[in-house]
Enzyme design. Structure first.
Site, PDB file in Angstrom:
ATOM      1  N   ASP A   1       0.848  -1.199   0.000  1.00  0.00           N
ATOM      2  CA  ASP A   1       0.000   0.000   0.000  1.00  0.00           C
ATOM      3  C   ASP A   1       0.886   1.253   0.000  1.00  0.00           C
ATOM      4  OD1 ASP A   1      -2.392   1.386  -0.085  1.00  0.00           O
ATOM      5  OD2 ASP A   1      -2.809   1.219   2.064  1.00  0.00           O
TER       6      ASP A   1
ATOM      7  N   ALA B   1      -2.710   7.140   5.350  1.00  0.00           N
ATOM      8  CA  ALA B   1      -2.769   7.385   3.909  1.00  0.00           C
ATOM      9  C   ALA B   1      -1.725   6.516   3.213  1.00  0.00           C
ATOM     10  CB  ALA B   1      -2.527   8.858   3.607  1.00  0.00           C
TER      11      ALA B   1
END
Length: 377
Positions: free
Chosen positions: A267, A302
């Site tokens: 990610d 994030a």
């Protein structure tokens, strides 16, 4: 051209053995035990594992896949290759349909060049309540017709889409994605257990970063986590950076799903490989402090600054996986999910010579892609 790697500890899903392997024209032609039959390059008794496969990656080295900037995307791929990821899927984040279309068209060219293994739309068909680092003003209800356009923009290289199954139109979009050969992943969702099961029945087969951006596991309201872990049709993504998921919960997922249904992802976002500071993820402003990326507004996690070598190492040292299981969750299982296990994901005769040489402490000492050294040991 032929190259033999000798004095290696070769790690396969079946085990670890002292041996050697030979590479010709970018492929593995022999895998042997004991001493090599002829001269070769000694790796000094270090481990040799297959190249890592990352199906969920937003960028690195200052480059962000969602922007569609090809030179920056190349820099991101190069960074992750140095850390052992020889196969990368470029993940986009929620944007306007026009923005997603532009980015996908640009990244499709890099797929055609062999730099990327595909495109992943993480949004815009996700739940506002669980959108995390996605712009809530750009979220949309899933539409098979609209998604068909996004698939077309990727020119055959769209590999995955993340969808919240409880949204209107989600089930039809999942069915349409699967019919087009696109993996439907459930995530960024506020679904309950039954809604998640319905999404799986419609064809979803991956859990986007299990635990994150979904209701937590509960003993009376098991939610999506229990549904996704319990179903043999689903492979679960896990971000093993010590921030996204506690090692105990990662261990729980691995023990329930096993190495055949568990895959590590990074990610990663643009700050990966760089220092703390201010960055962007799609249209969102991100601040990285202490290596942890969070939205400037609201503080949601994030993405990450993780690389797959760190996730692999943590899986062995923190979670307690064996080396063969860690190889499976970092390489073979994601390769299988992408439909590429016949070519990559394990050390076997006939497969691409995508290899990582690791020290005893599991630090990267060398990386090879298609028989060519990226970093020579």
């Amino acid at each position: 051209m032929s190259l033999t790697l000798a004095d290696a500890r070769i790690v396969t899903p079946e085990g670890v053995h002292d041996g050697w392997l030979t590479i010709e024209d970018g492929r593995i032609t022999h895998v042997g035990h004991g001493s090599a039959p002829g001269p070769g390059l000694s790796v000094g008794g270090r481990h040799v594992v297959p190249g890592f496969v990352d199906v969920h990656n937003h960028g690195g080295a200052g480059g962000s896949f969602p922007t569609g900037e090809q030179d920056k995307a190349c820099e991101a791929v190069a960074l992750h290759r140095r850390h052992g990821t020889t196969t990368t899927v470029a993940s986009l984040v929620t944007d306007s349909v026009e923005g997603l279309t532009r980015a996908a068209a640009a990244l499709a060219e890099l797929c055609e060049e062999g730099l990327l293994a595909g495109i992943h739309y993480e949004g815009p068909y996700i739940a506002k309540a669980r959108c995390g680092a996605h712009d809530p003003t750009l979220l949309r209800e899933p539409s098979p017709q609209e998604f068909a356009g996004l698939v077309k923009a990727g020119r055959g290289h769209v590999r995955m889409v993340t969808i919240a199954p409880e949204l209107p139109g989600a089930l039809d979009t999942i069915r349409m994605a699967v019919a087009e050969g696109v993996i439907a992943a459930l995530g960024h969702s506020d679904a309950d257990y039954d809604q998640t099961i319905t999404g799986i029945e419609a064809g979803a087969s991956v859990a986007t970063h299990l635990y994150n951006a979904m209701p937590p596991l509960g003993h009376r309201a098991p939610g999506p986590v229990a549904a996704l872990l319990d179903d043999e049709r689903v492979t679960v993504e896990l971000v093993n950076d010590g921030v996204h998921v506690h090692p105990a919960m990662l261990r729980l997922a691995y023990e329930v799903a096993g190495p055949g249904r568990t895959m590590l992802i990074t990610d990663a976002m643009s700050a990966t490989g760089l220092g703390d500071g201010d960055y962007v993820l799609g249209p969102m402003q991100v601040r990285v402090e202490g290596g942890v990326a969070r939205l400037v507004e609201g503080g949601s996690i994030a993405g990450s600054t993780l690389t797959m070598d760190v996730a692999f190492r943590r899986s062995v040292q923190e979670v307690g996986m064996s080396l063969p299981d860690a190889v499976q969750v970092a390489s073979l299982t994601p390769a299988r999910v992408l439909g590429l296990a016949g070519r990559i994901g394990s050390i076997a005769v006939g497969k691409a010579a995508d290899l990582v040489v690791l020290s005893d402490s599991l630090e990267v000492a060398g990386v090879m892609k298609d028989g060519v050294w990226i970093t020579e040991p």
